[in-house]
Design a protein around this motif. Sequence first.
Motif, mmCIF file in Angstrom:
data_model
loop_
_atom_site.group_PDB
_atom_site.id
_atom_site.type_symbol
_atom_site.label_atom_id
_atom_site.label_comp_id
_atom_site.label_asym_id
_atom_site.label_seq_id
_atom_site.Cartn_x
_atom_site.Cartn_y
_atom_site.Cartn_z
ATOM 1 N N GLN A 1 18.524 9.308 27.382
ATOM 2 C CA GLN A 1 19.136 9.160 28.709
ATOM 3 C C GLN A 1 18.039 9.106 29.776
ATOM 4 O O GLN A 1 17.505 10.131 30.184
ATOM 5 N N TYR A 2 17.716 7.877 30.226
ATOM 6 C CA TYR A 2 16.635 7.775 31.218
ATOM 7 C C TYR A 2 17.006 8.513 32.502
ATOM 8 O O TYR A 2 16.150 8.904 33.286
ATOM 9 N N GLN A 3 18.312 8.703 32.740
ATOM 10 C CA GLN A 3 18.743 9.390 33.966
ATOM 11 C C GLN A 3 18.188 10.812 34.030
ATOM 12 O O GLN A 3 17.990 11.348 35.116
ATOM 13 N N ASP B 1 13.970 6.929 25.457
ATOM 14 C CA ASP B 1 14.007 5.676 24.709
ATOM 15 C C ASP B 1 15.393 5.524 24.108
ATOM 16 O O ASP B 1 16.013 6.513 23.694
ATOM 17 N N LEU B 2 15.861 4.290 24.037
ATOM 18 C CA LEU B 2 17.193 4.053 23.478
ATOM 19 C C LEU B 2 17.261 4.515 22.028
ATOM 20 O O LEU B 2 18.278 5.043 21.582
ATOM 21 N N TYR B 3 16.146 4.287 21.318
ATOM 22 C CA TYR B 3 16.139 4.626 19.888
ATOM 23 C C TYR B 3 15.334 5.893 19.703
ATOM 24 O O TYR B 3 14.247 5.906 19.126
ATOM 25 N N VAL B 4 15.877 6.983 20.189
ATOM 26 C CA VAL B 4 15.104 8.212 20.324
ATOM 27 C C VAL B 4 14.659 8.776 18.975
ATOM 28 O O VAL B 4 13.583 9.344 18.847
ATOM 29 N N GLU B 5 15.494 8.563 17.941
ATOM 30 C CA GLU B 5 15.156 9.131 16.638
ATOM 31 C C GLU B 5 13.811 8.605 16.119
ATOM 32 O O GLU B 5 13.014 9.348 15.568
ATOM 33 N N SER B 6 13.635 7.317 16.289
ATOM 34 C CA SER B 6 12.416 6.718 15.740
ATOM 35 C C SER B 6 11.169 7.175 16.494
ATOM 36 O O SER B 6 10.056 7.011 16.023
ATOM 37 N N ILE C 1 7.906 2.715 34.088
ATOM 38 C CA ILE C 1 8.959 1.879 33.502
ATOM 39 C C ILE C 1 8.315 0.953 32.472
ATOM 40 O O ILE C 1 7.610 0.007 32.804
ATOM 41 N N CYS C 2 8.557 1.291 31.197
ATOM 42 C CA CYS C 2 7.936 0.569 30.094
ATOM 43 C C CYS C 2 8.990 -0.020 29.169
ATOM 44 O O CYS C 2 8.715 -0.340 28.013
ATOM 45 N N SER C 3 10.203 -0.140 29.673
ATOM 46 C CA SER C 3 11.297 -0.716 28.885
ATOM 47 C C SER C 3 11.266 -2.240 29.027
ATOM 48 O O SER C 3 10.399 -2.790 29.683
#
Lengths: 338, 338, 338, 338
Positions: free
Chosen positions: B54-56, B33-38, B69-71
């Motif tokens: 990093q989705y990679q 997730d882009l906002y991994v901290e949350s 893919i849930c983005s």
Amino acid sequence: MITVGIIGAGRIGKVHAENISKMRDVRLKTISDLYVESVVPWAEGQGIENITNQYQEILHDEEIDAVLICSSTQTHVPLIQEAALCGKHIFCEKPISFTIEDTMEALDVVKEKEVLLQIGFNRRFDPNFKRVHELVRSGQVGDVHIVKITSRDPAPPPAEYIKTSGGIFIDMSIHDFDMARYIVGSEVEEVYAQGAVFIDPVCKEVGDVDTAVITLKFKNGAIAVIDNSRKAVYGYDQRVEVFGSKGCVSVENDLPTTAKLLTEESVATDKPKYFFLERYKEAYVEEIRSFFHAIKYNETPLVTGEDGYQAERIAHMAKASLRANSPVQCYKKKSLLT
Amino acid sequence: MITVGIIGAGRIGKVHAENISKMRDVRLKTISDLYVESVVPWAEGQGIENITNQYQEILHDEEIDAVLICSSTQTHVPLIQEAALCGKHIFCEKPISFTIEDTMEALDVVKEKEVLLQIGFNRRFDPNFKRVHELVRSGQVGDVHIVKITSRDPAPPPAEYIKTSGGIFIDMSIHDFDMARYIVGSEVEEVYAQGAVFIDPVCKEVGDVDTAVITLKFKNGAIAVIDNSRKAVYGYDQRVEVFGSKGCVSVENDLPTTAKLLTEESVATDKPKYFFLERYKEAYVEEIRSFFHAIKYNETPLVTGEDGYQAERIAHMAKASLRANSPVQCYKKKSLLT
Amino acid sequence: MITVGIIGAGRIGKVHAENISKMRDVRLKTISDLYVESVVPWAEGQGIENITNQYQEILHDEEIDAVLICSSTQTHVPLIQEAALCGKHIFCEKPISFTIEDTMEALDVVKEKEVLLQIGFNRRFDPNFKRVHELVRSGQVGDVHIVKITSRDPAPPPAEYIKTSGGIFIDMSIHDFDMARYIVGSEVEEVYAQGAVFIDPVCKEVGDVDTAVITLKFKNGAIAVIDNSRKAVYGYDQRVEVFGSKGCVSVENDLPTTAKLLTEESVATDKPKYFFLERYKEAYVEEIRSFFHAIKYNETPLVTGEDGYQAERIAHMAKASLRANSPVQCYKKKSLLT
Amino acid sequence: MITVGIIGAGRIGKVHAENISKMRDVRLKTISDLYVESVVPWAEGQGIENITNQYQEILHDEEIDAVLICSSTQTHVPLIQEAALCGKHIFCEKPISFTIEDTMEALDVVKEKEVLLQIGFNRRFDPNFKRVHELVRSGQVGDVHIVKITSRDPAPPPAEYIKTSGGIFIDMSIHDFDMARYIVGSEVEEVYAQGAVFIDPVCKEVGDVDTAVITLKFKNGAIAVIDNSRKAVYGYDQRVEVFGSKGCVSVENDLPTTAKLLTEESVATDKPKYFFLERYKEAYVEEIRSFFHAIKYNETPLVTGEDGYQAERIAHMAKASLRANSPVQCYKKKSLLT
């Protein structure tokens, strides 16, 4: 993290094991069964760590905090006593025993050892009955005047089961006795049971009935009437209605879907869910979660040993009433709490 | 054992993660997730092994067989392409993209790389709609003449969401377009959309509507009519009716309980389950199980890329119809299969 | 005491006659029919005073205050005009005529002669639809966003009837157009009709359809969608749903009884009442009572000539839309009142 | 043409008079009432020929074929006897009398004089209960095991009425006793009644109850359970359920409309029809039509004197059971027919 063991891997033991195996904060360590070979494939599929035919392995395992007693009724009392002596918290399926005296003995040890004991009255955890209970407790039905409980099984159990079941009242109606008490919130003072053998001749042989209508009179004045049958050809029939001074609440059977099919011949909807495993699927999860919650927070379980005692007491009164063809007013100690 | 990763830990990503974590034969290895901290506290509670921004890491992990893919929608096409190139099987939430061209490009790569792709039309897995589908397929409704779908959300999404949603047809009605196709079993040839802004002025600003009635004409002659609203004050309203030469089948909203309360003032039952997380709880489990089943047995998923394409095509036709205030007969390639 | 005559003793003329013969304050003096011989036995059984094949006997009878026009549609306009000239109050079955021009001419004479005219939209008097109307008018549904009307006959009429019916919209859907207007309380600005021949090949021969889905856009913004079929194998299907800013009200089909039969095979309830004579039995009584009430108190009837005009106007727009495969925005004079 | 007189123009006498006045083949010639002045305006409005305070005018009128006894219970026996002696056919409201002996005496004279006697168990003519009866008789429910009857009034009668009513069993439950017999098709062998005063303290004063649960054991083995209340705040509650070896049939309360209103606060449907005049409106018409049909074709009425006797017998057994707090097995002659 609570660590548990299960004694008895029959139908209901398996249900609990499968539900627990999906919980992240509970560890199912050991399951015991007399016929361990027949259970192994299932247990491995569930990823259960230890499988044994020695229930003592569970009771003497210091890692294990709690035990679920899912074996046959005649083993309940010695297992409750032994588990309590080992300091385990106990979840025990209904009934505790076939006699009031045995039940009292088991509860004495539980009390002395101060372990938690929850009895398997799963229906209290069904969303429908919970809603009924809430609406009654919140006062929306007013004073309770009449409770009607319909409880019919889809098919009678095998003859062998009937013979050792203790009779319809202690085996089947006991759930309804508990439900009536749970809803009314008062104790039963008088029981009148009417019964018949319509379905299964084995019942006649063993002095049991397969159809019953039982009237309960509660201390607060409320009257409950329960109708039971061992065979409703259309499926598991589980309904409750509560009538009071301010209104009436009722719950119907759960259906698999809401589909309605209209054709030239008929308008048809789904039949009720087939039996308890389908109908109370969610209730079994909630029941066991509630047990672990009580352990975690050291709270009184939602279904206590006293609840088990009272339901059994009503069952024995019903049996006595059917035999005497007369209402029965009292039976042994009114409560173990007083 | 299938090993999976999830890209995007928003509301729907979390639903899938929680469902997978209860399956014994699937391993959820990584979630990005882009906002991994949350996301960390939730992910740890779920016992998820790796969390990354990093989705990679997922796509290039050789242990991982499949990716969910849930983005957000604008990331779907590049992620599908990249995942397909990495040889991962793909589950992608709807819609695939905001334009037919982008969707076609994504599907081209999937086809070339021969990975499985399932689109997130979860409603096909709802027990009620499955029953409707079965009854239609079994011929009990006869030839389908009219399909009626009611699909109303309990409350409009935030303004920011509305603005980037692609409009009501591609964001919300798309589920109903898929359901109509699924039930009718034929392709749409003509679309007429009528719409209005009754609820949310933001819709007007961005040229969208919040209320719509859409008529679909199918190749086999069937007519479907869908009514949508962004705000049903009484909860999530999800119903289907199919009328045909031999009968009519309908399904109603699921209710939390069957309780009926009669008082001096009223007779009241439960409101529908509040929103999709409650109503489709079971459907989400079945949906993802179905995806893993397709992978395991190398079968075509129950909801294919072509299904995603067709529903999007109808959505774009609806948008064009609303603008032109006229029925729209065709739109781009009729199918990607031919 | 109001004295009335009935022109036309077909199915609906007989219904009105039988209802009137049970009223103490209305005298049914004369009934006329072209085929008087076939009507005599029934009329004598009802105790009707005069039976004739000369409708003029009714119109020129000074004792008669009001006339019910229950003959075939093509006779309506001349009969309305002649009755108005004779100073009789008029109840006329729907539609007034097959063309807007004829209807306008008839209404002109009615206006000039200041007699009361009520049109036979019987459904407004059905308890279910009355309740819907009340709930909408009282504001409990809020602003109306979407109206859904299902209206399906149990079986198509004979070929001869179809050929002279004026088409499904003016013959059958007209009731639904009136209902939509009645509920929404605004006028229709745009009509889109989609149709098909699924049931009766005669429809194809005469350029008619037997299945239709019609979308109406009202001046106040509300959208209505009507679905019609000439053949619902399960009986007469008459339902309405109104969705608005504050809620949703729906009414279902009336059933002969509330019986539910659960067996091993199915759970079955009653089919809807078979057709209009059964379903609207009570509504026909109320309709005609309402007409006599309007005469007695010199009030505007609940269903006026303008209501007849508007419903016919929508029917002609629907026909034009179906032919053009395009929404139709206007058609002749918007109202006869302005 | 049958000519009838009515004795007693209270609430129920008026209902019958109004229904008869709509029938073409029955002439209501005379109505008598002690308080004739208060009845005149109503009677004139109904166009009733003669109004008198001398019931003898009816019994001694040679034109009159049949008499409806709608006066208070204590007058029933002498009126039945006198009417029978005058050779009139008799319709008598329930109960025939307050004692078994009086009822037996009345029935003796009826038998001797060979006039027809029908008792006013109107519920047998309700479409719902008729359907239940048909389904049971046709064998679709199989052997009857359990019958459940709910019968609750919306509000208790005035204190004066309660005091002279003969008690809840003979006044109110009697309808349910008849319904149980009618459905089961066998005679009652044992009665157990449980009761309480929850609503109206007047009941306590006069030794009556306002809430009751009664269990009936039939000769064929079936068990019936009836629950009664003098006050259901939500309206008249009249339901029946029959459970048997092949299935279960149930009927619910009739509602004024099928409207369902969903709002932010609740999902609401109609309350049951308020009381017997609304609920059994159609049944009263059918009941009296059935009586005239029996006279016309010299058939046994659908509800005989024996039916009246049996229901009263059960009522007296219930009263005795409540007092004794014990099941009661027999009471007087089992039948007047044998």
